[in-house]
Every structure is written in C-alpha cells, then in structure tokens.
Enzyme design. Sequence first.
Site, PDB file in Angstrom:
ATOM      1  N   LYS A   1       0.698  -1.280  -0.026  1.00 41.66           N
ATOM      2  CA  LYS A   1      -0.137  -0.069  -0.119  1.00 41.66           C
ATOM      3  C   LYS A   1       0.990   1.299  -0.060  1.00 41.66           C
ATOM      4  CE  LYS A   1      -4.457  -1.566   1.823  1.00 41.66           C
ATOM      5  NZ  LYS A   1      -4.167  -3.021   2.011  1.00 41.66           N
TER       6      LYS A   1
ATOM      7  N   GLU B   1     -10.316   7.077   4.082  1.00 38.13           N
ATOM      8  CA  GLU B   1     -11.050   6.277   5.229  1.00 38.13           C
ATOM      9  C   GLU B   1     -10.180   5.021   5.347  1.00 38.13           C
ATOM     10  OE1 GLU B   1     -12.082   6.586   2.026  1.00 38.13           O
ATOM     11  OE2 GLU B   1     -11.011   4.478   1.605  1.00 38.13           O
TER      12      GLU B   1
ATOM     13  N   SER C   1       1.931  -9.818  -0.952  1.00 43.17           N
ATOM     14  CA  SER C   1       1.483  -8.286  -0.823  1.00 43.17           C
ATOM     15  C   SER C   1       1.982  -7.760   0.391  1.00 43.17           C
ATOM     16  CB  SER C   1       0.184  -8.020  -1.172  1.00 43.17           C
ATOM     17  OG  SER C   1      -0.641  -8.831   0.030  1.00 43.17           O
TER      18      SER C   1
HETATM   19  C1  LIG Z   1      -5.023  -4.044   1.908  1.00 43.05           C
HETATM   20  C2  LIG Z   1      -4.326  -5.334   1.670  1.00 43.05           C
HETATM   21  C3  LIG Z   1      -4.525  -6.417   0.407  1.00 43.05           C
HETATM   22  C4  LIG Z   1      -5.768  -5.997  -0.480  1.00 43.05           C
HETATM   23  O1  LIG Z   1      -6.005  -4.591  -1.055  1.00 43.05           O
HETATM   24  P1  LIG Z   1      -5.789  -4.684  -2.448  1.00 43.05           P
HETATM   25  O2  LIG Z   1      -6.134  -3.412  -3.075  1.00 43.05           O
HETATM   26  O3  LIG Z   1      -6.933  -5.889  -3.189  1.00 43.05           O
HETATM   27  O4  LIG Z   1      -4.281  -5.056  -3.009  1.00 43.05           O
HETATM   28  C5  LIG Z   1      -3.833  -7.313   0.331  1.00 43.05           C
HETATM   29  N1  LIG Z   1      -2.513  -7.485   1.015  1.00 43.05           N
HETATM   30  C6  LIG Z   1      -2.341  -6.660   2.050  1.00 43.05           C
HETATM   31  C7  LIG Z   1      -1.061  -7.103   2.696  1.00 43.05           C
HETATM   32  C8  LIG Z   1      -3.192  -5.440   2.131  1.00 43.05           C
HETATM   33  O5  LIG Z   1      -2.623  -4.854   3.390  1.00 43.05           O
END
Ligand SMILES: *Cc1c(COP(=O)(O)O)cnc(C)c1O
Length: 419
Positions: free
Chosen positions: A109, A131, A397
């Site tokens: 993010k 938000e 992610s």
């Molecule tokens: C917020 C988050 C997601 C989901 O958000 P996407 O917009 O679908 O990527 C996925 N993995 C992590 C670690 C997150 O913090």
Amino acid sequence: MSSSSAEPTTGNQITYADYFRRTPTKDGWFGKYGGIFVPPELASVMEEVRLAYETISRSHEFISELRRIRKHFQGRPTPVYHAARLSRHLGRSQIYLKREDLNHTGAHKINHCMAEGLLAKFMGKKKIIAETGAGQHGVALATAAAYFGLECDIYMGEVDVAKQAPNVARMKILGTRVIPVTFGQRTLKEAVDACLMAYMQDSVNQIYCIGSVVGPHPFPMMVRDFQRVVGIEAREQILEMTGNLPDVVTACVGGGSNAMGMFSGFLADPCEIHGVEPLGKGPNPGEHSATMTYGKEGVIHGFRCYLLQNDKGEPAEVHSVASGLDYPGVGPEHCHLLDSRRVQYKTATDEEAVEAFFMLSRMEGIIPALESSHGVAHAIRLARTSKEPLSILVNLSGRGDKDMDYVIEHYGTGERYVK
Ligand SMILES: *Cc1c(COP(=O)(O)O)cnc(C)c1O
C-alpha cells in the site's frame, strides 16, 4: 499445463501491446466498468484531480522524486525470492514470491500512498484524507503524511477504532488525526461516506487518497499506475533469475491494487494470470467476499463494478479471515479483465489461506499477511494438482505481523497445518 500450452487467453482478440494507452478511456471506463457516479460537486473535483495527475505525473520532477523515495525510503526494488523448500515439499513445480512484504511499513500500500502524497504536495494541498477499515491504508497514508509534512485526517468507523487499537495508535504516533465515524454500522462503508462528505466541504486544501484501485475515475487508473512498479520489477527479476517468464502469475484480490500492480507487468505475455478472491467460510451469502465469482453488476462508492448485493440490491455483508479483502466491490479493471478473459479469477477459503500462512512461515521463514496467504494458497493448490511442473509467481503483498494476535487466538501456532 505446460509452458507451450499457456497461450494468452485474450478473449475477443484484444492485443495488450498498447493496453495502457487505451485503458481506461478518457472518461474512466474499463469496458463497461468504472466511470464516475458521484454528485456534480464531486465530479468537478475528480476532473481537477485527473488534470493535475495527467500533467504532474509526466513531469521529470515528479518521476525522479518518486524514484528517489521508492529507493531510499521504501527500500525498492523488493526482491523476487525462490521458495525452494516449499516448492520441493509440494513436488516439481517452482514457486517464486515478489516480496512486497519487505516494503517500509510491511505491504504494497505504501507504493500508492507515497505517490498520492507526492501528488498532493505538487498540487499545493495542505491535507490528505482517507478512510480506513482495518487500518492498513490509514497507517500507510499517515506514514506518507509524516514524510511530506502534510496534515492527515483518517476516517474510521467507531467499531473498527475499537477493534484495531494498534493501528489507531500507529496513526496517532505518526501525527495523524483519527476521526471516529459514529453513524450507521460504524464500519468501512460509513467511513467512506464520511470522508467523501468532508472532501466535498473542502476540496481546496484537502485531497482524498483512496486505498485501492476503486472509487470514481481517476482513482482506479492512478492507483494502478502507482502500483505498476511491482509488475515491472518482478518481470525483469524473474527473467533474470530463471531465464523464462512464469507459467502462472497470481495475487490476492480485495479492491485489487496489489494484483493490478503485478498483473500489469504480464498482460502482454504468454502467461496465465490468476486473481484469488476470499471464499471465507463457504459460498453462501455473507460467508465470503468473492465478488468476481458471485457478484453482479452494480455501483458502489462512485464506480460501476461486479458487486456482492443483498435482495434489495444493496452492498451485501461480506466476510474473510483477511480484513483487507472483505470488500463487496472490486476494482473496475479486474471486471474488465474477467469479461475479456485475460485474467481468471479463483478463490481460496479461510482454511486454505491459514494453511498457506503456516506452511510459508514454517518452510521459508516468511510470515505472510493473511491477505497474501490467499495467493500463496492458490500457488500451493496449483503445485499439488498440476500434471506438468509449473513456474508460479505470487505477489506476496504484505507481512503477517499485524495478524499475529488473531491467528494465535483462532488457530494456535499451526502444528496441525504442517506435518
Ligand atoms: C490491503 C491489503 C490487501 C488488499 O488490497 P488490494 O487493493 O486488493 O491489494 C492485500 N494485501 C495486503 C497485505 C493488504 O494490506
């Protein structure tokens, strides 16, 4: 499936060579999805943001400053890692991880939050607002605000404020004001409403920084563009590491930003691309958040997409073990990529994600976020079931530190998952 049979499934003979020049259209359409569904006052603000983005994001100053931030502050490039022990355990397929968990603050993010903060700075805004649900986007944006010396207001449902105390504390330590939202269900949806209201009241000093590839145009395009670095790096890195493109590229899909970042690097390649949605406790309404699999077209938060809806056509109750994935809508570009059949959308249950969480922890020394564990779960399933050995690239992610308390309380320390 061997690499020779992994022909691109390009639907109606769409070529992806100049995809990013054509997608979205000027008005923000990804096929039938996206657009701008907001009151006229906000539509003109969106137009202002789009114009600023299109000028500023092409400037040499913006590009070189963002590069510098990514390298020196975030720690990019993040590596691609060969999960050799996990792969060996599962058979002959090879699993590779794009380590977005190694970003500063522990997830992807920050890629779009730093860019949104930089855009705010270039536009001369004093304050960035957003938000947050579980607080991950709030913490990433609060980090960007501190870095750029901007004020930051984060709108958060009162219920979430109580549930997510560590992230609330992080935001406050970073100098951000957390504004509890006290109407309706007092969770994410109301937090979005409150934030958009505040934005309408002052769009001169403030700018709204959305948390995924969702919302009215230009946000889905902007956030995708800011996340593209993930796919661009990963493609180069896996080619350098293995000499080949992967057979399958995969990532979890909540709103869809980490997945769009990764997928955008491979759309024109002969790789299969699989998005993974949370099937939660099962396929019954309210038990999951698998929007692409079970939703139908609708409008939420200013854009058109597949949407999980109740009998009245309102956004449905959703569930996932991963709080970052429980959103009843999904980014419009994913809807378009499903309809054009370039990307396939699969699911993983809570139980499968938790198994993947423990397997990766025990076999590689990497504790993944529960969100990312959905992508890992799909890779594990492919490795177990494919007749041919596959090369599978997963976008990891984020890291799992934020999930420790929850996992230990509900699943213990994982002995029964890994033998
Ligand atoms: C917020 C988050 C997601 C989901 O958000 P996407 O917009 O679908 O990527 C996925 N993995 C992590 C670690 C997150 O913090």
